[in-house]
Motif scaffolding. Structure first.
Motif, PDB file in Angstrom:
ATOM      1  N   HIS A 263      24.843   0.930  48.712  1.00 37.66           N
ATOM      2  CA  HIS A 263      25.203   1.714  47.697  1.00 37.66           C
ATOM      3  C   HIS A 263      26.806   1.695  47.380  1.00 37.66           C
ATOM      4  O   HIS A 263      27.442   2.143  48.267  1.00 37.66           O
ATOM      5  N   ASP A 264      27.313   0.796  46.657  1.00 33.78           N
ATOM      6  CA  ASP A 264      28.638   0.538  46.563  1.00 33.78           C
ATOM      7  C   ASP A 264      29.318   1.692  45.652  1.00 33.78           C
ATOM      8  O   ASP A 264      28.985   1.958  44.437  1.00 33.78           O
ATOM      9  N   LEU A 265      30.576   2.232  46.225  1.00 31.82           N
ATOM     10  CA  LEU A 265      31.358   3.327  45.314  1.00 31.82           C
ATOM     11  C   LEU A 265      32.595   2.745  45.566  1.00 31.82           C
ATOM     12  O   LEU A 265      33.549   3.023  46.513  1.00 31.82           O
ATOM     13  N   VAL A 266      33.141   2.378  44.355  1.00 31.25           N
ATOM     14  CA  VAL A 266      34.420   1.733  44.231  1.00 31.25           C
ATOM     15  C   VAL A 266      35.333   2.698  43.443  1.00 31.25           C
ATOM     16  O   VAL A 266      35.166   2.905  42.285  1.00 31.25           O
ATOM     17  N   VAL A 267      36.552   3.298  44.005  1.00 33.84           N
ATOM     18  CA  VAL A 267      37.073   4.347  43.559  1.00 33.84           C
ATOM     19  C   VAL A 267      38.669   3.748  43.250  1.00 33.84           C
ATOM     20  O   VAL A 267      39.160   3.296  44.197  1.00 33.84           O
ATOM     21  N   SER A 268      39.123   4.033  42.242  1.00 27.35           N
ATOM     22  CA  SER A 268      40.579   3.571  41.914  1.00 27.35           C
ATOM     23  C   SER A 268      41.192   5.004  41.676  1.00 27.35           C
ATOM     24  O   SER A 268      40.944   5.674  41.108  1.00 27.35           O
TER      25      SER A 268
ATOM     26  N   TRP B  83      43.822   1.751  45.666  1.00 28.75           N
ATOM     27  CA  TRP B  83      45.094   2.490  45.239  1.00 28.75           C
ATOM     28  C   TRP B  83      45.745   1.695  44.223  1.00 28.75           C
ATOM     29  O   TRP B  83      46.467   0.421  44.372  1.00 28.75           O
ATOM     30  N   LYS B  84      45.750   2.222  42.878  1.00 29.77           N
ATOM     31  CA  LYS B  84      46.600   1.828  41.707  1.00 29.77           C
ATOM     32  C   LYS B  84      47.087   2.635  40.842  1.00 29.77           C
ATOM     33  O   LYS B  84      46.505   3.925  40.911  1.00 29.77           O
ATOM     34  N   LYS B  85      47.940   2.286  39.806  1.00 34.53           N
ATOM     35  CA  LYS B  85      48.372   3.205  38.814  1.00 34.53           C
ATOM     36  C   LYS B  85      47.165   3.617  38.065  1.00 34.53           C
ATOM     37  O   LYS B  85      46.780   2.473  37.121  1.00 34.53           O
ATOM     38  N   VAL B  86      46.707   4.812  37.818  1.00 36.53           N
ATOM     39  CA  VAL B  86      45.908   5.211  36.649  1.00 36.53           C
ATOM     40  C   VAL B  86      46.377   6.299  36.004  1.00 36.53           C
ATOM     41  O   VAL B  86      46.966   7.168  36.747  1.00 36.53           O
ATOM     42  N   GLN B  87      45.895   6.648  34.823  1.00 36.25           N
ATOM     43  CA  GLN B  87      46.631   7.263  34.132  1.00 36.25           C
ATOM     44  C   GLN B  87      45.781   8.963  33.910  1.00 36.25           C
ATOM     45  O   GLN B  87      46.487   9.857  33.975  1.00 36.25           O
ATOM     46  N   ASN B  88      44.557   8.767  34.007  1.00 34.76           N
ATOM     47  CA  ASN B  88      43.609  10.123  33.626  1.00 34.76           C
ATOM     48  C   ASN B  88      43.063  10.507  34.936  1.00 34.76           C
ATOM     49  O   ASN B  88      41.889  11.054  35.041  1.00 34.76           O
ATOM     50  N   GLY B  89      43.529  10.266  36.270  1.00 39.64           N
ATOM     51  CA  GLY B  89      42.738  10.611  37.452  1.00 39.64           C
ATOM     52  C   GLY B  89      41.890   9.482  38.080  1.00 39.64           C
ATOM     53  O   GLY B  89      42.075   8.462  37.339  1.00 39.64           O
ATOM     54  N   PRO B  90      41.384   9.712  39.163  1.00 35.87           N
ATOM     55  CA  PRO B  90      40.521   8.615  39.678  1.00 35.87           C
ATOM     56  C   PRO B  90      39.355   8.379  39.056  1.00 35.87           C
ATOM     57  O   PRO B  90      38.959   9.231  38.090  1.00 35.87           O
ATOM     58  N   THR B  91      39.053   7.058  38.889  1.00 35.47           N
ATOM     59  CA  THR B  91      37.689   6.547  38.317  1.00 35.47           C
ATOM     60  C   THR B  91      36.873   5.989  39.528  1.00 35.47           C
ATOM     61  O   THR B  91      37.161   5.204  40.349  1.00 35.47           O
ATOM     62  N   LEU B  92      35.455   6.190  39.212  1.00 37.79           N
ATOM     63  CA  LEU B  92      34.544   5.660  39.986  1.00 37.79           C
ATOM     64  C   LEU B  92      33.895   4.444  39.326  1.00 37.79           C
ATOM     65  O   LEU B  92      32.936   4.926  38.382  1.00 37.79           O
ATOM     66  N   MET B  93      33.641   3.493  39.676  1.00 35.77           N
ATOM     67  CA  MET B  93      33.041   2.301  39.233  1.00 35.77           C
ATOM     68  C   MET B  93      31.293   2.687  39.756  1.00 35.77           C
ATOM     69  O   MET B  93      31.162   2.242  40.875  1.00 35.77           O
ATOM     70  N   VAL B  94      30.601   2.985  38.822  1.00 27.55           N
ATOM     71  CA  VAL B  94      29.023   3.075  39.112  1.00 27.55           C
ATOM     72  C   VAL B  94      28.202   1.765  38.907  1.00 27.55           C
ATOM     73  O   VAL B  94      27.583   1.393  40.009  1.00 27.55           O
ATOM     74  N   ASN B  95      28.218   1.223  37.956  1.00 26.56           N
ATOM     75  CA  ASN B  95      27.739  -0.101  37.421  1.00 26.56           C
ATOM     76  C   ASN B  95      28.834  -1.264  37.307  1.00 26.56           C
ATOM     77  O   ASN B  95      29.082  -1.273  36.071  1.00 26.56           O
ATOM     78  N   PRO B  96      29.221  -2.260  38.021  1.00 21.67           N
ATOM     79  CA  PRO B  96      30.241  -3.074  37.750  1.00 21.67           C
ATOM     80  C   PRO B  96      29.602  -4.186  36.812  1.00 21.67           C
ATOM     81  O   PRO B  96      30.424  -4.693  35.870  1.00 21.67           O
ATOM     82  N   HIS B  97      28.295  -4.614  36.641  1.00 18.99           N
ATOM     83  CA  HIS B  97      27.724  -5.232  35.614  1.00 18.99           C
ATOM     84  C   HIS B  97      28.094  -4.739  34.385  1.00 18.99           C
ATOM     85  O   HIS B  97      28.275  -5.576  33.133  1.00 18.99           O
ATOM     86  N   LYS B  98      27.953  -3.261  34.039  1.00 20.36           N
ATOM     87  CA  LYS B  98      28.016  -2.734  32.791  1.00 20.36           C
ATOM     88  C   LYS B  98      29.270  -2.150  32.703  1.00 20.36           C
ATOM     89  O   LYS B  98      29.611  -1.335  31.382  1.00 20.36           O
ATOM     90  N   GLN B  99      30.181  -2.169  33.673  1.00 19.72           N
ATOM     91  CA  GLN B  99      31.553  -1.425  33.638  1.00 19.72           C
ATOM     92  C   GLN B  99      31.486  -0.111  33.212  1.00 19.72           C
ATOM     93  O   GLN B  99      32.003   0.687  32.311  1.00 19.72           O
TER      94      GLN B  99
ATOM     95  N   ILE C  41      32.952   6.755  36.045  1.00 21.27           N
ATOM     96  CA  ILE C  41      32.942   8.080  36.097  1.00 21.27           C
ATOM     97  C   ILE C  41      34.654   8.399  36.378  1.00 21.27           C
ATOM     98  O   ILE C  41      35.203   7.817  37.241  1.00 21.27           O
ATOM     99  N   GLU C  42      35.048   9.201  35.140  1.00 15.63           N
ATOM    100  CA  GLU C  42      36.414   9.760  35.241  1.00 15.63           C
ATOM    101  C   GLU C  42      36.638  11.157  36.057  1.00 15.63           C
ATOM    102  O   GLU C  42      35.885  12.105  35.471  1.00 15.63           O
ATOM    103  N   GLY C  43      37.703  11.263  36.718  1.00 18.40           N
ATOM    104  CA  GLY C  43      37.999  12.737  37.096  1.00 18.40           C
ATOM    105  C   GLY C  43      37.410  12.741  38.452  1.00 18.40           C
ATOM    106  O   GLY C  43      36.417  12.767  38.984  1.00 18.40           O
ATOM    107  N   GLU C  44      38.185  13.767  39.433  1.00 17.79           N
ATOM    108  CA  GLU C  44      38.136  13.684  40.716  1.00 17.79           C
ATOM    109  C   GLU C  44      36.759  14.845  40.670  1.00 17.79           C
ATOM    110  O   GLU C  44      35.883  14.647  41.781  1.00 17.79           O
ATOM    111  N   SER C  45      36.732  15.611  40.048  1.00 16.59           N
ATOM    112  CA  SER C  45      35.427  16.662  40.119  1.00 16.59           C
ATOM    113  C   SER C  45      34.303  16.005  39.805  1.00 16.59           C
ATOM    114  O   SER C  45      33.220  16.310  40.500  1.00 16.59           O
ATOM    115  N   ASN C  46      34.268  15.084  38.493  1.00 16.44           N
ATOM    116  CA  ASN C  46      33.093  14.445  38.275  1.00 16.44           C
ATOM    117  C   ASN C  46      32.365  13.641  39.505  1.00 16.44           C
ATOM    118  O   ASN C  46      31.297  13.146  39.797  1.00 16.44           O
TER     119      ASN C  46
END
Length: 312
Positions: free
Chosen positions: A113-118, A181-197, A200-205
């Motif tokens: 299970h890959d969890l890629v967080v920016s 680690w990168k510059k993001v505007q609306n909080g961290p994002t988690l890439m759930v499905n790289p194929h469909k891009q 999930i946005e927001g630390e709480s989510n």
């Protein structure tokens, strides 16, 4: 060369239709049923039957959900549940505790299970570092971090937040946690499905998603899960709110911790992790009320917070 007889009769009268296409009246489901204009009582009866059919479908859906969450659907049990949920609002000895991970060993399958967080290094999602430690208690977790070219400079403790014992082989792991680690505007994002891009946005989510991944039984305690979601919504409000709104959140937090050690139930929960993270990100621990300060120190002493404290 050839002579062909006329294939149509010039004297035959041709009827021209009034419309291009003839369609059936879609307002009625049966041609034999009279229209509402000719028989209003029959139309009312038909409408009533449609409502009863929808209610039956809704009842079947609720029954399936009750089997899934092992809840009773009778009115007596519903009233009892409502009464009990209201009574736990100000108590510390309730039964609404939601464990961070399942008590039984879970099998996530053969695929990692890959969890890629920016995330922005100026606002590091500390709750994700805590959840990484929690997940490591139950699963084999491989964690790495990278720095995007959009980041000019960042602290060394964030750059090397994941050492992973010098291991660089993903084989044999169940979860692969990658922090970019990168510059993001609306909080961290988690890439759930790289194929469909799908992101999930927001630390709480993101915390909600990871919590349910490592503990599929999270929603079995409906009261506890609902109360955790309420605190996570307040955490998002604290991140994006002004001073007045943040003061209101701290006031609610201080009031709750005046009669309890933790925010939900009698043990550490996802609500404590995320709320601890946002307060430390905003440097609000210095101006926090006494109950909140004691709670922050209680979290700091928990081993799950060691990695996140090292990133501060």
């Amino acid at each position: 060369m050839y002579k062909v007889e006329t294939f149509y009769n010039n004297d035959e009268q041709t009827s021209i239709p009034d419309v291009m296409y003839s369609c059936r009246n879609y307002h009625s489901q049966d041609d034999e049923i009279p229209s509402a204009e000719s028989d209003p009582l029959a139309a009312l009866e038909r409408k009533q039957n449609e409502i009863f059919s929808r209610l039956q479908c809704l009842r079947d859906t609720v029954k399936q959900l009750s089997y899934k969450y092992t809840m009773s659907t009778d009115m007596t049990s519903s009233k009892t549940a409502v009464t009990s949920s209201k009574s736990v609002q100000g108590t510390s000895s309730d039964q609404s505790s939601v464990p961070l991970f399942s008590q039984q060993k879970l099998n996530l399958g053969d695929v990692i299970h890959d969890l890629v967080v920016s995330a922005d290094p100026d606002s590091p999602p500390l709750s994700l570092l805590v959840l990484y430690k929690v997940a490591s208690e139950m699963f084999k977790v491989f964690a790495t971090s990278y720095v995007h070219s959009s980041v000019v400079s960042m602290p060394q403790n964030l750059r090397e937040v994941f050492q992973n014992g010098g291991c660089t082989n993903r084989d044999g792991n169940e979860i692969a946690f990658t922090l970019l680690w990168k510059k993001v505007q609306n909080g961290p994002t988690l890439m759930v499905n790289p194929h469909k891009q799908t992101v999930i946005e927001g630390e709480s989510n993101i915390a909600r998603y990871i919590q349910r991944l490592i503990n599929p039984d999270f929603d079995k305690c409906v009261v506890g899960a609902t109360r955790i979601d309420e605190w996570l919504d307040l955490a998002e409000q604290y991140i994006r709110g002004n001073k007045k709104e943040n003061a209101a959140v701290l006031k609610s937090l201080n009031s709750k911790l005046g009669s309890a050690d933790w925010l939900v139930g009698n043990t550490l929960s996802l609500a404590d992790i995320v709320m601890w993270s946002v307060i430390n990100q905003s440097k609000g621990q210095k101006d926090s009320p006494s109950n909140v300060k004691n709670w922050l120190q209680r979290c700091d002493r928990n081993p799950f917070f060691d990695l996140a404290n090292g990133a501060l």
